[in-house]
Write an enzyme that holds these catalytic residues in place. Structure first.
Site, PDB file in Angstrom:
ATOM      1  N   ASP A  38       0.852  -1.202   0.000  1.00 21.27           N
ATOM      2  CA  ASP A  38       0.000   0.000   0.000  1.00 21.27           C
ATOM      3  C   ASP A  38       0.879   1.239   0.000  1.00 21.27           C
ATOM      4  O   ASP A  38       2.033   1.170   0.408  1.00 21.27           O
ATOM      5  CB  ASP A  38      -0.911  -0.001   1.255  1.00 21.27           C
ATOM      6  CG  ASP A  38      -2.195   0.813   1.055  1.00 21.27           C
ATOM      7  OD1 ASP A  38      -2.083   2.011   0.729  1.00 21.27           O
ATOM      8  OD2 ASP A  38      -3.283   0.270   1.246  1.00 21.27           O
ATOM      9  N   TYR A 153     -14.316   6.312 -12.850  1.00 27.58           N
ATOM     10  CA  TYR A 153     -14.442   5.073 -12.074  1.00 27.58           C
ATOM     11  C   TYR A 153     -15.044   3.960 -12.931  1.00 27.58           C
ATOM     12  O   TYR A 153     -14.524   2.845 -13.000  1.00 27.58           O
ATOM     13  CB  TYR A 153     -15.308   5.320 -10.836  1.00 27.58           C
ATOM     14  CG  TYR A 153     -15.280   4.167  -9.851  1.00 27.58           C
ATOM     15  CD1 TYR A 153     -14.150   3.919  -9.079  1.00 27.58           C
ATOM     16  CD2 TYR A 153     -16.387   3.342  -9.689  1.00 27.58           C
ATOM     17  CE1 TYR A 153     -14.127   2.867  -8.171  1.00 27.58           C
ATOM     18  CE2 TYR A 153     -16.365   2.291  -8.781  1.00 27.58           C
ATOM     19  CZ  TYR A 153     -15.231   2.064  -8.022  1.00 27.58           C
ATOM     20  OH  TYR A 153     -15.198   1.016  -7.129  1.00 27.58           O
ATOM     21  N   LYS A 157     -13.199   0.438 -14.200  1.00 24.39           N
ATOM     22  CA  LYS A 157     -13.658  -0.884 -13.762  1.00 24.39           C
ATOM     23  C   LYS A 157     -14.127  -1.758 -14.927  1.00 24.39           C
ATOM     24  O   LYS A 157     -13.997  -2.973 -14.886  1.00 24.39           O
ATOM     25  CB  LYS A 157     -14.753  -0.723 -12.701  1.00 24.39           C
ATOM     26  CG  LYS A 157     -14.275  -0.062 -11.405  1.00 24.39           C
ATOM     27  CD  LYS A 157     -13.105  -0.819 -10.763  1.00 24.39           C
ATOM     28  CE  LYS A 157     -12.757  -0.281  -9.373  1.00 24.39           C
ATOM     29  NZ  LYS A 157     -11.641  -1.017  -8.747  1.00 24.39           N
TER      30      LYS A 157
HETATM   31  P1  NAD Z   1     -10.558   2.080   0.621  1.00 27.58           P
HETATM   32  O1  NAD Z   1     -10.480   3.494   0.187  1.00 27.58           O
HETATM   33  O2  NAD Z   1     -11.117   1.762   1.960  1.00 27.58           O
HETATM   34  O3  NAD Z   1      -9.094   1.424   0.556  1.00 27.58           O
HETATM   35  C1  NAD Z   1      -8.302   1.558  -0.605  1.00 27.58           C
HETATM   36  C2  NAD Z   1      -6.843   1.287  -0.248  1.00 27.58           C
HETATM   37  O4  NAD Z   1      -6.068   1.470  -1.442  1.00 27.58           O
HETATM   38  C3  NAD Z   1      -6.287   2.244   0.811  1.00 27.58           C
HETATM   39  O5  NAD Z   1      -5.589   1.517   1.809  1.00 27.58           O
HETATM   40  C4  NAD Z   1      -5.351   3.150   0.022  1.00 27.58           C
HETATM   41  O6  NAD Z   1      -4.248   3.628   0.762  1.00 27.58           O
HETATM   42  C5  NAD Z   1      -4.911   2.217  -1.099  1.00 27.58           C
HETATM   43  N1  NAD Z   1      -4.401   2.941  -2.259  1.00 27.58           N
HETATM   44  C6  NAD Z   1      -4.929   4.047  -2.848  1.00 27.58           C
HETATM   45  N2  NAD Z   1      -4.141   4.443  -3.855  1.00 27.58           N
HETATM   46  C7  NAD Z   1      -3.113   3.563  -3.920  1.00 27.58           C
HETATM   47  C8  NAD Z   1      -1.963   3.445  -4.736  1.00 27.58           C
HETATM   48  N3  NAD Z   1      -1.698   4.337  -5.715  1.00 27.58           N
HETATM   49  N4  NAD Z   1      -1.119   2.403  -4.540  1.00 27.58           N
HETATM   50  C9  NAD Z   1      -1.350   1.511  -3.547  1.00 27.58           C
HETATM   51  N5  NAD Z   1      -2.406   1.585  -2.725  1.00 27.58           N
HETATM   52  C10 NAD Z   1      -3.278   2.605  -2.911  1.00 27.58           C
HETATM   53  O7  NAD Z   1     -11.348   1.299  -0.540  1.00 27.58           O
HETATM   54  P2  NAD Z   1     -12.239  -0.020  -0.467  1.00 27.58           P
HETATM   55  O8  NAD Z   1     -13.651   0.340  -0.319  1.00 27.58           O
HETATM   56  O9  NAD Z   1     -11.642  -1.004   0.494  1.00 27.58           O
HETATM   57  O10 NAD Z   1     -12.081  -0.529  -1.978  1.00 27.58           O
HETATM   58  C11 NAD Z   1     -11.156  -1.549  -2.329  1.00 27.58           C
HETATM   59  C12 NAD Z   1     -11.417  -1.935  -3.772  1.00 27.58           C
HETATM   60  O11 NAD Z   1     -12.774  -2.377  -3.909  1.00 27.58           O
HETATM   61  C13 NAD Z   1     -11.254  -0.787  -4.765  1.00 27.58           C
HETATM   62  O12 NAD Z   1     -10.657  -1.262  -5.956  1.00 27.58           O
HETATM   63  C14 NAD Z   1     -12.684  -0.327  -5.017  1.00 27.58           C
HETATM   64  O13 NAD Z   1     -12.833   0.311  -6.259  1.00 27.58           O
HETATM   65  C15 NAD Z   1     -13.412  -1.657  -4.956  1.00 27.58           C
HETATM   66  N6  NAD Z   1     -14.844  -1.537  -4.676  1.00 27.58           N
HETATM   67  C16 NAD Z   1     -15.302  -0.979  -3.511  1.00 27.58           C
HETATM   68  C17 NAD Z   1     -16.683  -0.903  -3.270  1.00 27.58           C
HETATM   69  C18 NAD Z   1     -17.242  -0.340  -1.986  1.00 27.58           C
HETATM   70  O14 NAD Z   1     -18.474  -0.266  -1.877  1.00 27.58           O
HETATM   71  N7  NAD Z   1     -16.433   0.037  -1.032  1.00 27.58           N
HETATM   72  C19 NAD Z   1     -17.555  -1.396  -4.235  1.00 27.58           C
HETATM   73  C20 NAD Z   1     -17.062  -1.943  -5.417  1.00 27.58           C
HETATM   74  C21 NAD Z   1     -15.699  -2.028  -5.621  1.00 27.58           C
END
Ligand code: NAD
Length: 259
Positions: A38, A153, A157
């Site tokens: 991360d 976004y 995706k």
């Molecule tokens: P979050 O924001 O809680 O966590 C994302 C993590 O990615 C963080 O720890 C951040 O530091 C890290 N990050 C950001 N930029 C980065 C980079 N350049 N290099 C390395 N790490 C980086 O997000 P989340 O909700 O846990 O989402 C995780 C994944 O699930 C994402 O790909 C998101 O698009 C996908 N997603 C989330 C949801 C939702 O409802 N939360 C729904 C569909 C898909």
């Protein structure tokens, strides 16, 4: 993959928080050696996993930076000696409508959500091949299956879904499976500050609630494991029925008593 569970190694991006941290915890509990990667500090999650008795390490990684990916792979090789799983989870969301999305936002979101998994797959695949094969799980979204108002976004995706299928065909010869997971709305910091959006969206979810992070982690663990050994180039939607039935669920709710 012929190794025993304690020899299997998986790298999870975006593992410092949100669902990535949950995936790391779940995989560690299932016997994987986990590499947490991360831009943010993974130490609290690492300490928690190690305290629970699992093998883990952490590496600083900005997934948009190819050189940092090379360094992360060197860390995996030096610390664990092999790699069998990669979870391309790191991602960001900028809920800006089409005409409000600046070129800078567009590039930033594509760089993290799409370039990141591209770099990760190219850099990690050779070691996975040399480790006897493995499984790559790309965390897409239902925004990669339907039209979604935020173009950066949604495009990232959708494209990740295409990247998954392209890589699946190419890497099958190396014994590497590549699949995508499409979560719906899940309770994480990504959705913080968007209460109105969440409340409105929930009305379209047949399951009647947001997803729990663990419900996504369980699917990730399945795709990494032997139970999905004949699955590659596939997409698993984890959304409480939103994509398949959301439209009519809402229509019928609105028409309650008049149908
Ligand atoms: P979050 O924001 O809680 O966590 C994302 C993590 O990615 C963080 O720890 C951040 O530091 C890290 N990050 C950001 N930029 C980065 C980079 N350049 N290099 C390395 N790490 C980086 O997000 P989340 O909700 O846990 O989402 C995780 C994944 O699930 C994402 O790909 C998101 O698009 C996908 N997603 C989330 C949801 C939702 O409802 N939360 C729904 C569909 C898909």
């Amino acid at each position: 993959m012929s190794e025993s569970p304690e020899q299997r190694v998986v790298l999870v991006t975006g593992a410092a928080g949100g669902m990535g941290a949950g995936h790391a915890r779940t995989l560690a509990a299932a016997g994987w050696s986990v590499v947490l990667a991360d831009v943010a500090d993974c130490t609290p999650v690492l300490d928690e996993i190690v305290a629970a008795g699992a093998t883990a390490s952490a590496v600083s990684l900005d997934v948009t930076d190819r050189t940092q990916w090379d360094d992360a792979l060197e860390h995996v090789r030096a610390t664990h000696g092999a790699l069998h799983g990669l979870v391309n989870n790191a991602g960001i969301s900028r809920r800006l409508r089409f005409m409000d999305t600046t070129p800078d936002v567009w590039r930033q979101v594509l760089a993290i959500n799409l370039d990141g998994p591209f770099h990760g797959t190219q850099v990690c695949a050779p070691l996975m091949r040399d480790s006897g094969g493995g499984s790559i799980v790309n965390i897409s979204s239902i925004a990669g299956q339907i039209g979604y108002f935020s173009p950066s976004y949604s495009t990232s995706k959708w494209a990740l879904r295409g990247l998954t299928k392209s890589a699946a065909g190419e890497l099958a010869a190396w014994g590497i499976r590549v699949n995508s997971v499409h979560p719906g709305l899940v309770e994480t910091p990504l959705l913080s500050g968007s209460d109105g959006f969440v409340a409105s969206a929930t009305a379209s979810i047949p399951a009647g609630r947001l997803g729990r992070p663990q419900e996504v982690s369980d699917v990730v663990a399945f795709l990494l494991g032997h139970g999905s050994s004949y699955m590659t180039g596939a997409e698993l939607t984890v959304d409480g029925g939103l994509v398949s039935n959301g439209t009519y669920h809402r229509i019928i709710e609105d028409m309650e008593g008049t149908l």
